[in-house]
Write a protein that holds these residues in place. Structure first.
Motif, PDB file in Angstrom:
ATOM      1  N   UNK A  38       0.833  -1.197   0.000  1.00  0.00           N
ATOM      2  CA  UNK A  38       0.000   0.000   0.000  1.00  0.00           C
ATOM      3  C   UNK A  38       0.871   1.251   0.000  1.00  0.00           C
ATOM      4  N   UNK A  39       0.552   2.153  -0.918  1.00  0.00           N
ATOM      5  CA  UNK A  39       1.202   3.461  -0.910  1.00  0.00           C
ATOM      6  C   UNK A  39       0.114   4.470  -0.553  1.00  0.00           C
ATOM      7  N   UNK A  40       0.074   4.918   0.707  1.00  0.00           N
ATOM      8  CA  UNK A  40      -1.028   5.780   1.139  1.00  0.00           C
ATOM      9  C   UNK A  40      -0.925   7.175   0.541  1.00  0.00           C
ATOM     10  N   UNK A  41      -2.007   7.906   0.677  1.00  0.00           N
ATOM     11  CA  UNK A  41      -2.092   9.271   0.168  1.00  0.00           C
ATOM     12  C   UNK A  41      -1.113  10.169   0.924  1.00  0.00           C
ATOM     13  N   UNK A  42      -0.526  11.109   0.217  1.00  0.00           N
ATOM     14  CA  UNK A  42       0.323  12.095   0.883  1.00  0.00           C
ATOM     15  C   UNK A  42       1.733  11.603   1.174  1.00  0.00           C
ATOM     16  N   UNK A  43       2.075  10.411   0.676  1.00  0.00           N
ATOM     17  CA  UNK A  43       3.423   9.874   0.797  1.00  0.00           C
ATOM     18  C   UNK A  43       4.006   9.943   2.217  1.00  0.00           C
ATOM     19  N   UNK A  44       3.416   9.224   3.148  1.00  0.00           N
ATOM     20  CA  UNK A  44       3.992   9.232   4.494  1.00  0.00           C
ATOM     21  C   UNK A  44       5.291   8.430   4.560  1.00  0.00           C
ATOM     22  N   UNK A  45       6.346   9.076   5.085  1.00  0.00           N
ATOM     23  CA  UNK A  45       7.655   8.425   5.180  1.00  0.00           C
ATOM     24  C   UNK A  45       8.306   8.825   6.493  1.00  0.00           C
ATOM     25  N   UNK A  46       9.308   8.050   6.883  1.00  0.00           N
ATOM     26  CA  UNK A  46      10.094   8.443   8.045  1.00  0.00           C
ATOM     27  C   UNK A  46      11.266   9.286   7.552  1.00  0.00           C
ATOM     28  N   UNK A  47      11.168  10.580   7.743  1.00  0.00           N
ATOM     29  CA  UNK A  47      12.152  11.488   7.158  1.00  0.00           C
ATOM     30  C   UNK A  47      13.551  11.348   7.744  1.00  0.00           C
ATOM     31  N   UNK A  48      13.644  10.756   8.935  1.00  0.00           N
ATOM     32  CA  UNK A  48      14.966  10.669   9.556  1.00  0.00           C
ATOM     33  C   UNK A  48      15.745   9.440   9.083  1.00  0.00           C
ATOM     34  N   UNK A  49      15.085   8.607   8.247  1.00  0.00           N
ATOM     35  CA  UNK A  49      15.777   7.420   7.722  1.00  0.00           C
ATOM     36  C   UNK A  49      16.254   7.676   6.295  1.00  0.00           C
ATOM     37  N   UNK A  50      17.142   6.796   5.818  1.00  0.00           N
ATOM     38  CA  UNK A  50      17.517   6.851   4.400  1.00  0.00           C
ATOM     39  C   UNK A  50      16.564   5.912   3.646  1.00  0.00           C
ATOM     40  N   UNK A  51      16.448   6.070   2.309  1.00  0.00           N
ATOM     41  CA  UNK A  51      15.560   5.183   1.564  1.00  0.00           C
ATOM     42  C   UNK A  51      15.863   3.708   1.834  1.00  0.00           C
ATOM     43  N   UNK A  52      17.138   3.383   1.905  1.00  0.00           N
ATOM     44  CA  UNK A  52      17.514   1.983   2.125  1.00  0.00           C
ATOM     45  C   UNK A  52      17.005   1.497   3.487  1.00  0.00           C
ATOM     46  N   UNK A  53      17.204   2.340   4.522  1.00  0.00           N
ATOM     47  CA  UNK A  53      16.745   1.961   5.861  1.00  0.00           C
ATOM     48  C   UNK A  53      15.229   1.830   5.894  1.00  0.00           C
ATOM     49  N   UNK A  54      14.567   2.795   5.236  1.00  0.00           N
ATOM     50  CA  UNK A  54      13.107   2.784   5.219  1.00  0.00           C
ATOM     51  C   UNK A  54      12.590   1.508   4.557  1.00  0.00           C
ATOM     52  N   UNK A  55      13.159   1.182   3.401  1.00  0.00           N
ATOM     53  CA  UNK A  55      12.671   0.013   2.665  1.00  0.00           C
ATOM     54  C   UNK A  55      12.964  -1.263   3.438  1.00  0.00           C
ATOM     55  N   UNK A  56      14.109  -1.298   4.111  1.00  0.00           N
ATOM     56  CA  UNK A  56      14.385  -2.543   4.832  1.00  0.00           C
ATOM     57  C   UNK A  56      13.506  -2.632   6.090  1.00  0.00           C
ATOM     58  N   UNK A  57      13.120  -1.470   6.653  1.00  0.00           N
ATOM     59  CA  UNK A  57      12.142  -1.499   7.751  1.00  0.00           C
ATOM     60  C   UNK A  57      10.789  -2.008   7.246  1.00  0.00           C
ATOM     61  N   UNK A  58      10.384  -1.519   6.068  1.00  0.00           N
ATOM     62  CA  UNK A  58       9.117  -1.973   5.489  1.00  0.00           C
ATOM     63  C   UNK A  58       9.183  -3.484   5.203  1.00  0.00           C
ATOM     64  N   UNK A  59      10.369  -3.950   4.773  1.00  0.00           N
ATOM     65  CA  UNK A  59      10.531  -5.379   4.502  1.00  0.00           C
ATOM     66  C   UNK A  59      10.341  -6.181   5.784  1.00  0.00           C
ATOM     67  N   UNK A  60      10.892  -5.635   6.887  1.00  0.00           N
ATOM     68  CA  UNK A  60      10.720  -6.330   8.166  1.00  0.00           C
ATOM     69  C   UNK A  60       9.249  -6.352   8.576  1.00  0.00           C
ATOM     70  N   UNK A  61       8.585  -5.197   8.398  1.00  0.00           N
ATOM     71  CA  UNK A  61       7.157  -5.137   8.737  1.00  0.00           C
ATOM     72  C   UNK A  61       6.355  -6.113   7.887  1.00  0.00           C
ATOM     73  N   UNK A  62       6.794  -6.284   6.640  1.00  0.00           N
ATOM     74  CA  UNK A  62       6.065  -7.184   5.724  1.00  0.00           C
ATOM     75  C   UNK A  62       6.465  -8.632   5.918  1.00  0.00           C
ATOM     76  N   UNK A  63       7.263  -8.896   6.950  1.00  0.00           N
ATOM     77  CA  UNK A  63       7.673 -10.262   7.302  1.00  0.00           C
ATOM     78  C   UNK A  63       8.513 -10.940   6.216  1.00  0.00           C
TER      79      UNK A  63
END
Lengths: 227, 347
Positions: free
Chosen positions: B78-103
């Motif tokens: 899901x890509x929600x409206x308004x592009x919510x992101x964690x601004x203090x992370x780098x794209x790589x960190x963010x994506x790997x966090x999302x990967x962890x959340x997605x199991x």
């Protein structure tokens, strides 16, 4: 839970808030170490932890907890969490333990004062451990209250102010009626610095913590249906 | 496969989504279309399990989202409206966090994150803070977050809002590519976008489902006039008489005056006749020089506005009728009352 815990802990140190909280805590320990131990030539560590709990925990914890859910809600990142296959319980617990970890770090650092004292006299280790146990229990109760408040509002400032009010108000409300001592966390910490582990106090601090965590979980689940 | 069955979402005083049902088959790219506030995001939030419907059921690959939410959420990116992101992370960190959340399993995580970074074209910025990267890249990071874990269903809420034209085309290409082996639902209020990417369009307005069809069919269905755009040099203004000479012409409208002696006209006829040949033969005889002659195509945009207007006009019309009926009734009642009053007076 582990994924969320790691990310939350990292976030504390990516923003200055982790360093600031720990720094302020260490400053308070130092001030109270001077005021309660050095000035009185005492080896008693109890007053040090009592004073830090009163002025440190209850004033700093709200700064630590204010962002937990408010920030996610305001930025919309809450949607990422709640649409992931992680359960609400693991999200709440992950965030809770990350905040607890910050307090644990300050406690570990505070042992340095016991080491300093031990050069000049003997520190009563069991009493000190009892005090630290009480300190941790008060900390987790305060964090759970702060987290609950944070889940209610999008505004971090509002979240911090309400949490401070809930934690500090009982100090003054006692003047009106003794009943309010029941919700005063410091009242339940009173006996620990004497080396006494009072079961009722432990139970009430732990149950406040569990209750607040449960209410947070229920509120977040409930909001799915009504928002 | 996504099935939405009689889903309604009510808030205290408003109905955000009103008894919507539709189906999205495996591998389809479907556009959810509607003006702002139509209920697009609410619908998407319900499919992804962020909010619960007041009534109705949603099945993703045959599993009820209300009964087994975690199982369903695992299959959805899901890509929600308004592009919510964690601004203090780098794209790589963010994506790997999302990967962890997605199991995503620990062994595969690193590889999966790298795959998604490449797919979304984030290699250049992967180690910069999200706070500092451009809007277009932020959008891609958000998209990458939805792709990680290779979910069957990808739901994108206004994926191209706020991007420049080049970025829009890039994201579109990416979505088209995704459509080959994923089921994609995307929302937009930009129609040209939907007609380019999607095989099927779902139009909603004010919480109600208005139409489900292919973009081409929607255009055809709402086209009741054939239009021809004509740019001519016509010093004697002979075009006035055109309507008398070709009977099929319904109307001749001036579109614009170019102020260099040429004018553009729109010639309307009913949709079953094509006047282009006739015009081409007739106009030179009238001393009119044809500079340009082409068929004007109704756009999906017009179709969309027509559909929404049609629903609203119907509603207004009905309510007016009702008002009229009520007024008449009131009048009748008043007259009867007067009559009976008079009778009483007489007595």
């Amino acid at each position: 839970m582990w994924a969320i815990y790691k990310k939350e802990l990292k976030t504390y140190f990516l923003s200055p808030i982790g360093y600031i909280s720990i720094g302020i805590f260490m400053l308070m320990y130092s001030i109270f170490f001077y005021a309660t131990t050095i000035t009185y030539y005492s080896v008693d560590m109890g007053n040090l932890y009592y004073a830090t709990a009163r002025y440190g925990l209850l004033l700093i914890v709200p700064l630590l907890t204010m962002r937990i859910f408010s920030e996610e809600k305001r930025n919309g990142t809450e949607q990422l969490l709640l649409t992931s296959p992680k359960s609400v319980t693991s999200i709440v617990l992950g965030k809770f333990f990350a905040a607890v970890t910050i307090i644990l770090i300050t406690i570990i650092l505070s042992i340095v004062y016991a080491v300093i004292v031990s050069f000049f006299g003997t520190v009563n280790i069991p009493t000190m451990l009892a005090t630290i146990l009480g300190f941790i229990l008060v900390a987790i109760a305060a964090i759970s209250i702060g987290m609950l408040v944070s889940s209610l509002t999008e505004n971090q400032i509002v979240s911090a102010i309400i949490t401070i009010a809930i934690l500090v108000a009982p100090w003054f409300l006692i003047e009106i009626s003794d009943i309010f001592s029941a919700v005063d966390l410091m009242d339940k910490f009173m006996k620990f610095p004497y080396g006494l582990i009072s079961i009722p106090d432990v139970i009430s601090l732990v149950s406040i913590t569990i209750m607040c965590i449960l209410i947070t979980i229920i509120l977040i689940k409930r909001r799915k249906a009504i928002s | 496969m996504i099935e939405v069955k009689n889903v309604t979402k009510k808030y205290e005083s408003t109905i955000a989504v009103d008894n919507i049902s539709f189906e999205v088959k495996d591998g389809e790219v479907v556009g959810l279309l509607g003006p702002n506030g139509a209920g697009k995001s609410t619908t998407m939030n319900m499919i992804t399990g962020y909010i619960e419907p007041t009534s109705g059921q949603i099945f993703v690959n045959g599993i009820d989202i209300l009964k087994k939410p975690n199982k369903v959420k695992k299959q959805i990116g899901y890509m929600p409206e308004g592009v919510p992101l964690y601004y203090e992370l780098t794209p790589k960190e963010f994506i790997s966090y999302m990967a962890e959340l997605k199991l995503v399993k620990k062994k595969e995580r690193k590889q999966e994150v790298q795959r998604v970074i490449n797919e979304a074209g984030l290699q250049e910025v992967q180690n910069r803070l999200i706070r500092n990267i451009s809007r277009g890249y932020k959008q891609r990071v958000s998209l990458a977050g939805a792709l990680v874990g290779n979910p069957d269903v990808i739901i994108l809420d206004e994926p191209t809002v706020g991007l420049d034209p080049k970025q829009i085309t890039e994201i579109r290409e990416l979505i088209k590519k995704l459509g080959k082996n994923h089921t994609v639902i995307l929302s937009s209020h930009i129609l040209s976008e939907i007609s380019q990417i999607c095989e099927k369009v779902i139009i909603i307005n004010k919480g109600k489902l208005i139409a489900v069809d292919t973009p081409e069919n929607l255009e055809k269905a709402t086209m009741d006039n054939n239009g021809i755009l004509l740019t001519v040099e016509d010093p004697k203004n002979n075009i006035r008489n055109l309507k008398d000479q070709i009977k099929e012409i319904k109307n001749v409208e001036l579109v614009k005056d170019n102020h260099d002696g040429t004018k553009q006209y729109l010639i309307l006829s009913s949709s079953d006749v094509d006047l282009r040949k006739q015009l081409f033969n007739l106009l030179p005889k009238q001393d009119i020089v044809i500079l340009e002659l082409k068929k004007s195509e109704t756009t999906l945009e017009e179709a969309f506005i027509k559909l929404i207007d049609a629903v609203e006009v119907n509603k207004n019309y009905n309510s007016k009728e009702e008002n009229k009926a009520q007024k008449n009734e009131n009048k009748e009642k008043a007259i009867e009352q007067e009559k009976s009053n008079k009778k009483e007076e007489k007595k």
